[in-house]
Design an enzyme around this catalytic site. Structure first.
Site, PDB file in Angstrom:
ATOM      1  N   TYR A  53       0.822  -1.206   0.000  1.00 27.84           N
ATOM      2  CA  TYR A  53       0.000   0.000   0.000  1.00 27.84           C
ATOM      3  C   TYR A  53       0.857   1.257   0.000  1.00 27.84           C
ATOM      4  O   TYR A  53       2.006   1.264   0.434  1.00 27.84           O
ATOM      5  CB  TYR A  53      -0.966   0.029   1.187  1.00 27.84           C
ATOM      6  CG  TYR A  53      -0.327  -0.034   2.557  1.00 27.84           C
ATOM      7  CD1 TYR A  53       0.150   1.104   3.196  1.00 27.84           C
ATOM      8  CD2 TYR A  53      -0.213  -1.251   3.231  1.00 27.84           C
ATOM      9  CE1 TYR A  53       0.716   1.046   4.445  1.00 27.84           C
ATOM     10  CE2 TYR A  53       0.354  -1.320   4.492  1.00 27.84           C
ATOM     11  CZ  TYR A  53       0.822  -0.170   5.099  1.00 27.84           C
ATOM     12  OH  TYR A  53       1.395  -0.235   6.344  1.00 27.84           O
ATOM     13  N   ARG A  87      -6.683  -3.791  -0.321  1.00 25.72           N
ATOM     14  CA  ARG A  87      -6.105  -2.982   0.765  1.00 25.72           C
ATOM     15  C   ARG A  87      -6.313  -1.493   0.509  1.00 25.72           C
ATOM     16  O   ARG A  87      -6.501  -0.705   1.446  1.00 25.72           O
ATOM     17  CB  ARG A  87      -4.611  -3.313   0.883  1.00 25.72           C
ATOM     18  CG  ARG A  87      -3.840  -2.503   1.906  1.00 25.72           C
ATOM     19  CD  ARG A  87      -4.324  -2.806   3.315  1.00 25.72           C
ATOM     20  NE  ARG A  87      -3.549  -2.073   4.300  1.00 25.72           N
ATOM     21  CZ  ARG A  87      -3.721  -0.790   4.610  1.00 25.72           C
ATOM     22  NH1 ARG A  87      -4.646  -0.080   3.985  1.00 25.72           N
ATOM     23  NH2 ARG A  87      -2.958  -0.214   5.536  1.00 25.72           N
ATOM     24  N   HIS A 133       1.807  -9.039  -2.320  1.00 28.12           N
ATOM     25  CA  HIS A 133       2.877  -8.836  -1.350  1.00 28.12           C
ATOM     26  C   HIS A 133       4.226  -8.735  -2.043  1.00 28.12           C
ATOM     27  O   HIS A 133       5.275  -8.996  -1.432  1.00 28.12           O
ATOM     28  CB  HIS A 133       2.868  -9.977  -0.327  1.00 28.12           C
ATOM     29  CG  HIS A 133       3.254  -9.550   1.048  1.00 28.12           C
ATOM     30  ND1 HIS A 133       4.332 -10.075   1.720  1.00 28.12           N
ATOM     31  CD2 HIS A 133       2.706  -8.626   1.884  1.00 28.12           C
ATOM     32  CE1 HIS A 133       4.425  -9.512   2.903  1.00 28.12           C
ATOM     33  NE2 HIS A 133       3.462  -8.628   3.029  1.00 28.12           N
ATOM     34  N   ASP A 164      12.999  -2.476   8.824  1.00 34.53           N
ATOM     35  CA  ASP A 164      12.993  -3.435   7.724  1.00 34.53           C
ATOM     36  C   ASP A 164      14.404  -3.543   7.157  1.00 34.53           C
ATOM     37  O   ASP A 164      15.353  -3.020   7.735  1.00 34.53           O
ATOM     38  CB  ASP A 164      11.980  -2.999   6.651  1.00 34.53           C
ATOM     39  CG  ASP A 164      11.284  -4.169   5.986  1.00 34.53           C
ATOM     40  OD1 ASP A 164      11.983  -4.965   5.326  1.00 34.53           O
ATOM     41  OD2 ASP A 164      10.062  -4.301   6.117  1.00 34.53           O
ATOM     42  N   HIS A 353       9.875  -5.460  11.278  1.00 27.84           N
ATOM     43  CA  HIS A 353       9.241  -6.003  10.074  1.00 27.84           C
ATOM     44  C   HIS A 353      10.249  -6.735   9.192  1.00 27.84           C
ATOM     45  O   HIS A 353      10.038  -6.890   7.991  1.00 27.84           O
ATOM     46  CB  HIS A 353       8.585  -4.848   9.293  1.00 27.84           C
ATOM     47  CG  HIS A 353       7.530  -5.276   8.330  1.00 27.84           C
ATOM     48  ND1 HIS A 353       7.666  -5.127   6.973  1.00 27.84           N
ATOM     49  CD2 HIS A 353       6.318  -5.840   8.523  1.00 27.84           C
ATOM     50  CE1 HIS A 353       6.582  -5.575   6.365  1.00 27.84           C
ATOM     51  NE2 HIS A 353       5.748  -6.014   7.266  1.00 27.84           N
ATOM     52  N   GLU A 381       4.083 -13.424  -3.563  1.00 28.76           N
ATOM     53  CA  GLU A 381       5.355 -13.046  -2.943  1.00 28.76           C
ATOM     54  C   GLU A 381       6.485 -13.045  -3.972  1.00 28.76           C
ATOM     55  O   GLU A 381       6.386 -13.680  -5.020  1.00 28.76           O
ATOM     56  CB  GLU A 381       5.719 -14.053  -1.836  1.00 28.76           C
ATOM     57  CG  GLU A 381       4.675 -14.242  -0.759  1.00 28.76           C
ATOM     58  CD  GLU A 381       4.715 -13.154   0.304  1.00 28.76           C
ATOM     59  OE1 GLU A 381       5.583 -12.247   0.205  1.00 28.76           O
ATOM     60  OE2 GLU A 381       3.893 -13.214   1.233  1.00 28.76           O
ATOM     61  N   ILE A 446      -3.884 -18.545   8.335  1.00 34.46           N
ATOM     62  CA  ILE A 446      -4.270 -17.377   7.522  1.00 34.46           C
ATOM     63  C   ILE A 446      -3.739 -16.054   8.052  1.00 34.46           C
ATOM     64  O   ILE A 446      -3.933 -15.011   7.416  1.00 34.46           O
ATOM     65  CB  ILE A 446      -5.803 -17.288   7.366  1.00 34.46           C
ATOM     66  CG1 ILE A 446      -6.477 -17.093   8.729  1.00 34.46           C
ATOM     67  CG2 ILE A 446      -6.345 -18.526   6.663  1.00 34.46           C
ATOM     68  CD1 ILE A 446      -7.984 -16.916   8.640  1.00 34.46           C
TER      69      ILE A 446
END
Length: 447
Positions: A53, A87, A133, A164, A353, A381, A446
């Site tokens: 996003y 999203r 993702h 990250d 993250h 991914e 999930i």
């Protein structure tokens, strides 16, 4: 070493040769934001932004303003933004009813002379069952790769940051390959529509097109025809995966299986798939030293302080801690011997993250994959696998790991982790109810 897998993918991967000076590692979220803005401002040919996003907040506004400014200054510039379709059309979790980021995208397109198309990719008909993702920003011939999305906390706009990994790879063939997938594998699909234009189709009306897109993505791959299978020098292989037993999942398991001396794994949500657990157990059995770095539950992006009202989403960090405690208990002997080291990351009220793996002194996996059942089965991914047979990147690799470990503490014993009885009342009550009705396993699949 010979592969333990009958149909091994690792030796067959095509890769793009790299030079050591073409790989850079940024040291934090604030530097990542500065670098991204500088690269956008200086772009001459293309800007392809792919993220879960792009949020309507100060940092998101800064990025979108920079994209419009670049396009206005150089109208020939190819600018594309790709985010998750679902999203983008909902508000923040727990923030009440909101129009979502798509309304902001439309306002920005309406009020700017320049045009920055923002495409929404629906990986599934419901967000719970799969999202876009993918990671990686292509700016001219540079790929900026991080697991971060684009908002205040990921970009350290103010006081708080979400930690990250941040890598720069200068390689035209890699950039071309990643752009090609976005252009031909995503944007060209009938299921994909611009979010920055009004009158969006409903997700329900796109059901057949979404099913077709997901089916095609299960067989999609990055175009590596310009690459080579010669693995004698530093190289990078782009990987793609969605659905059970996809190529990315298989390579992740093969990498763990290839470890002989040392393996480091980072994941923000400790909920490892059975396939990874199995390979970790085998690695321990053959004497591999393993470090696993996870976020403390208070460093989880779903964490809500006990002083605030209970919400179901706030139980997730505790579920992950329960999973970690079980894992530590099963492997206490390995922890005692120092062969297995579980590290909790925490830095004030910032969040964690990080994803990825370091295998021996050769492989480094850059990915947005959370290494959990959801990533292995539901989400779309990707990853970049750095193969460094001569140790050309050992110095920056070591610096990155040292920075990661700077804010960690080792779990000496599984009893150092809290139990259900020590959790806040609302969390404990919810988790007991979940356990009674036996939906805990479904949640782990999930979430």
């Amino acid at each position: 070493m010979p592969s333990l897998f009958k149909r091994s993918l690792l030796p067959k991967l095509r890769s793009f040769p790299l030079t050591a000076d073409a790989v850079g590692v940024l040291c934090g979220a604030a530097e990542f934001r500065r670098c991204l803005l500088e690269k956008i401002a200086s772009a001459t040919r293309r800007i392809y932004i792919v993220a879960l996003y792009l949020q309507q907040d100060e940092a998101g506004q800064e990025i979108l303003d920079a994209l419009h400014a670049a396009k206005l200054a150089r109208p020939e510039l190819d600018v594309v933004v790709v985010v998750d379709w679902l999203r983008a059309q909902r508000g923040l979790i727990g923030a009440g009813k909101q129009p979502g980021n798509s309304a902001w995208y439309q306002e920005m397109t309406r009020t700017h002379a320049s045009e920055v198309p923002i495409y929404g990719v629906p990986v599934q008909t419901r967000e719970l069952f799969g999202v876009l993702h993918l990671k990686g920003f292509v700016i001219d011939d540079c790929v900026i790769y991080s697991g971060a999305s684009l908002n205040n906390v990921y970009l350290h706009k103010f006081d708080k940051y979400r930690y990250d990994r941040y890598h720069l790879l200068h390689n035209r063939e890699l950039a071309d390959s990643m752009q090609h997938l976005v252009q031909h594998g995503l944007v060209a699909s009938k299921a994909v529509h611009r979010l920055d234009l009004p009158n969006l189709p409903t997700t329900r009306s796109l059901r057949n097109d979404i099913g077709d897109l997901r089916s095609r993505l299960k067989h999609a791959a990055y175009d590596t025809t310009q690459g080579t299978t010669d693995r004698t020098g530093l190289s990078v292989s782009p990987l793609l995966g969605v659905g059970k037993n996809n190529p990315l999942n298989r390579v992740i398991c093969e990498l763990i299986a290839s470890a002989q001396q040392q393996l480091t794994i980072c994941t923000p949500y400790f909920n490892l798939p059975l396939a990874i657990i199995r390979e970790i157990n085998r690695a321990l059995a053959r004497g591999v030293k393993i470090d696993i770095v996870v976020g403390d539950k208070t460093a989880n992006d779903f964490y809500i302080p006990p002083s605030e009202p209970f919400r179901v989403i706030s139980a997730l960090p505790y579920l992950y801690e329960i999973s970690l405690r079980r894992f530590a208990k099963r492997h206490q002997r390995n922890i005692d011997s120092g062969q297995l080291n579980l590290h909790l990351w925490r830095d004030g009220d910032n969040t964690y993250h990080l994803k990825g793996m370091w295998i021996d002194r050769r492989y480094t996996l850059l990915t947005g994959n959370n290494l959990n059942p959801r990533a292995f089965r539901l989400d779309l991914e990707n990853a970049l696998l750095l193969d460094d047979p001569h140790g050309e990147l050992l110095e920056p690799r070591g610096k990155e790991l040292a920075e990661i470990f700077q804010h960690t503490r080792r779990i000496e014993h599984f009893q150092n982790l809290e139990t259900l009885a020590e959790y806040p009342a609302g969390v404990a009550k919810f988790l007991k109810r979940v356990s009674r009705v036996r939906i805990e396993r479904l949640l782990y699949r999930i979430l």
